[in-house]
Motif scaffolding. Structure first.
Motif, PDB file in Angstrom:
ATOM      1  N   SER A  19       4.815 -11.303  -0.712  1.00  0.00           N
ATOM      2  CA  SER A  19       5.529 -10.108  -0.864  1.00  0.00           C
ATOM      3  C   SER A  19       4.833  -8.950  -1.137  1.00  0.00           C
ATOM      4  N   LEU A  20       3.697  -8.869  -1.801  1.00  0.00           N
ATOM      5  CA  LEU A  20       2.788  -7.797  -2.254  1.00  0.00           C
ATOM      6  C   LEU A  20       1.863  -7.800  -0.697  1.00  0.00           C
ATOM      7  N   ILE A  21       1.540  -8.759   0.051  1.00  0.00           N
ATOM      8  CA  ILE A  21       0.958  -8.511   1.328  1.00  0.00           C
ATOM      9  C   ILE A  21       1.816  -7.590   2.389  1.00  0.00           C
ATOM     10  N   VAL A  22       3.036  -8.298   2.343  1.00  0.00           N
ATOM     11  CA  VAL A  22       3.928  -7.500   3.482  1.00  0.00           C
ATOM     12  C   VAL A  22       4.209  -5.940   2.814  1.00  0.00           C
ATOM     13  N   ILE A  23       3.925  -5.686   1.809  1.00  0.00           N
ATOM     14  CA  ILE A  23       4.423  -4.212   1.187  1.00  0.00           C
ATOM     15  C   ILE A  23       3.042  -3.556   1.722  1.00  0.00           C
ATOM     16  N   VAL A  24       1.653  -4.097   1.386  1.00  0.00           N
ATOM     17  CA  VAL A  24       0.500  -3.375   1.793  1.00  0.00           C
ATOM     18  C   VAL A  24       0.538  -3.286   3.427  1.00  0.00           C
ATOM     19  N   ILE A  25       0.952  -4.160   4.074  1.00  0.00           N
ATOM     20  CA  ILE A  25       0.922  -3.990   5.484  1.00  0.00           C
ATOM     21  C   ILE A  25       1.801  -3.112   5.962  1.00  0.00           C
ATOM     22  N   THR A  26       2.974  -3.181   5.442  1.00  0.00           N
ATOM     23  CA  THR A  26       4.018  -1.971   5.757  1.00  0.00           C
ATOM     24  C   THR A  26       3.436  -0.702   5.401  1.00  0.00           C
ATOM     25  N   ILE A  27       2.792  -0.309   4.174  1.00  0.00           N
ATOM     26  CA  ILE A  27       2.414   0.884   3.935  1.00  0.00           C
ATOM     27  C   ILE A  27       1.218   1.376   5.033  1.00  0.00           C
ATOM     28  N   TYR A  34       1.423   4.395   7.674  1.00  0.00           N
ATOM     29  CA  TYR A  34       0.507   5.470   7.548  1.00  0.00           C
ATOM     30  C   TYR A  34      -0.399   5.549   8.930  1.00  0.00           C
ATOM     31  N   PHE A  35      -0.762   4.408   9.564  1.00  0.00           N
ATOM     32  CA  PHE A  35      -1.524   4.509  10.647  1.00  0.00           C
ATOM     33  C   PHE A  35      -0.763   5.003  11.907  1.00  0.00           C
ATOM     34  N   THR A  36       0.468   4.395  11.850  1.00  0.00           N
ATOM     35  CA  THR A  36       1.279   5.038  13.182  1.00  0.00           C
ATOM     36  C   THR A  36       1.932   6.336  12.887  1.00  0.00           C
ATOM     37  N   GLY A  37       1.737   6.860  11.917  1.00  0.00           N
ATOM     38  CA  GLY A  37       2.157   8.126  11.500  1.00  0.00           C
ATOM     39  C   GLY A  37       1.205   9.347  11.777  1.00  0.00           C
ATOM     40  N   TYR A  59       1.762  11.520  14.591  1.00  0.00           N
ATOM     41  CA  TYR A  59       3.089  12.047  14.796  1.00  0.00           C
ATOM     42  C   TYR A  59       3.420  12.793  13.405  1.00  0.00           C
ATOM     43  N   ASN A  60       4.198  13.894  13.592  1.00  0.00           N
ATOM     44  CA  ASN A  60       4.650  14.419  12.475  1.00  0.00           C
ATOM     45  C   ASN A  60       6.143  14.146  12.096  1.00  0.00           C
ATOM     46  N   ARG A  61       6.087  12.914  11.472  1.00  0.00           N
ATOM     47  CA  ARG A  61       7.237  12.195  10.970  1.00  0.00           C
ATOM     48  C   ARG A  61       7.928  12.637   9.560  1.00  0.00           C
ATOM     49  N   TYR A  83      12.617   4.794   6.689  1.00  0.00           N
ATOM     50  CA  TYR A  83      13.533   4.032   7.456  1.00  0.00           C
ATOM     51  C   TYR A  83      12.559   2.856   8.214  1.00  0.00           C
ATOM     52  N   ILE A  84      11.483   3.339   8.825  1.00  0.00           N
ATOM     53  CA  ILE A  84      10.375   2.345   9.171  1.00  0.00           C
ATOM     54  C   ILE A  84       9.910   1.507   8.225  1.00  0.00           C
ATOM     55  N   SER A  85       9.351   1.906   7.002  1.00  0.00           N
ATOM     56  CA  SER A  85       9.264   0.911   6.026  1.00  0.00           C
ATOM     57  C   SER A  85      10.254  -0.169   5.797  1.00  0.00           C
ATOM     58  N   LEU A  86      11.353   0.216   5.446  1.00  0.00           N
ATOM     59  CA  LEU A  86      12.466  -0.580   5.066  1.00  0.00           C
ATOM     60  C   LEU A  86      12.881  -1.469   6.117  1.00  0.00           C
ATOM     61  N   SER A  87      12.663  -1.051   7.592  1.00  0.00           N
ATOM     62  CA  SER A  87      13.088  -1.787   8.817  1.00  0.00           C
ATOM     63  C   SER A  87      11.866  -3.030   8.718  1.00  0.00           C
ATOM     64  N   ILE A  88      10.697  -2.573   8.383  1.00  0.00           N
ATOM     65  CA  ILE A  88       9.636  -3.783   8.420  1.00  0.00           C
ATOM     66  C   ILE A  88       9.707  -4.840   7.254  1.00  0.00           C
ATOM     67  N   ILE A  89      10.147  -4.156   6.294  1.00  0.00           N
ATOM     68  CA  ILE A  89      10.331  -5.071   5.144  1.00  0.00           C
ATOM     69  C   ILE A  89      11.543  -6.084   5.256  1.00  0.00           C
ATOM     70  N   SER A  90      12.838  -5.324   5.885  1.00  0.00           N
ATOM     71  CA  SER A  90      13.988  -6.049   6.097  1.00  0.00           C
ATOM     72  C   SER A  90      13.752  -7.122   6.949  1.00  0.00           C
TER      73      SER A  90
END
Length: 195
Positions: free
Chosen positions: A17-25, A29-32, A35-37, A44-51
């Protein structure tokens, strides 16, 4: 005939779970960077990845018949006097009567002594604050572990009914994913509306 159920350690689930959270962050970060999101889009992107990760993990676990084992160390509860001393055990500090008018040399000497004492006091306070910070981090991680473990233990309690049944496993997984992450999507959506 149903297959044997698989046992999974709670510490492993928490680590994943911690690894998934770090990968999500890191992904957000790197995809943004280019882009100026908005902050809401990042949520929404973070929650979608975690979900998605939660859904896949629960579907697989329910399909394989995973049962969680509680291997988290037991902690004794803290009592007054263990870490925080009783109010009766704190000694009274002596009062200092400063009379700096007598001579200039005594005033300079006293200010140097006070400077050394205050430096030592600040060092002690910094060490104590750092200890409090690390204890707080440890308690937060313990609470997160307990939440992850208890939530997933409830999900995998259904694994005896869903073992080797992909449709039923995915149905339970989508329901629990909506239950565990849907309220966070709701909070982000409501906060966006209230702006």
């Amino acid at each position: 005939m149903k297959a044997n159920q698989t046992y999974l350690n709670g510490k492993s689930v928490f680590t994943v779970s911690l690894i998934v959270i770090v990968i999500t962050i890191l992904t957000v970060y790197f995809t943004g960077i280019n882009y100026n999101r908005s902050l809401t889009s990042n949520f929404y992107i973070s929650l979608s990845i975690i979900s998605t990760a939660l859904f896949v993990f629960m579907s697989y676990g329910l399909y394989k018949g995973v049962i969680l084992k509680d291997d988290f160390p037991k902690f004794k509860s803290f009592k007054t006097g263990d870490i925080i001393p009783d109010s009766g055990t704190i000694p009274d500090l002596p009062s200092i009567d400063l009379d700096l008018d007598d001579e200039l040399g005594a005033g300079i000497l006293l200010s140097i002594v006070l400077w050394i004492v205050m430096t030592i006091l600040f060092l002690i306070l910094l060490v104590l604050l750092e200890a409090v910070f690390w204890v707080s981090i440890f308690i937060i991680l313990a609470m997160l572990y307990w939440i992850f473990f208890r939530a997933l233990k409830l999900v995998f309690a259904k694994s005896k009914d869903t073992i080797e049944d992909l449709g039923n496993s995915m149905l339970y997984a989508i329901g629990y994913t909506a239950l565990y992450t849907g309220w966070i999507f709701g909070i982000v959506y409501i906060s966006q509306i209230l702006k």
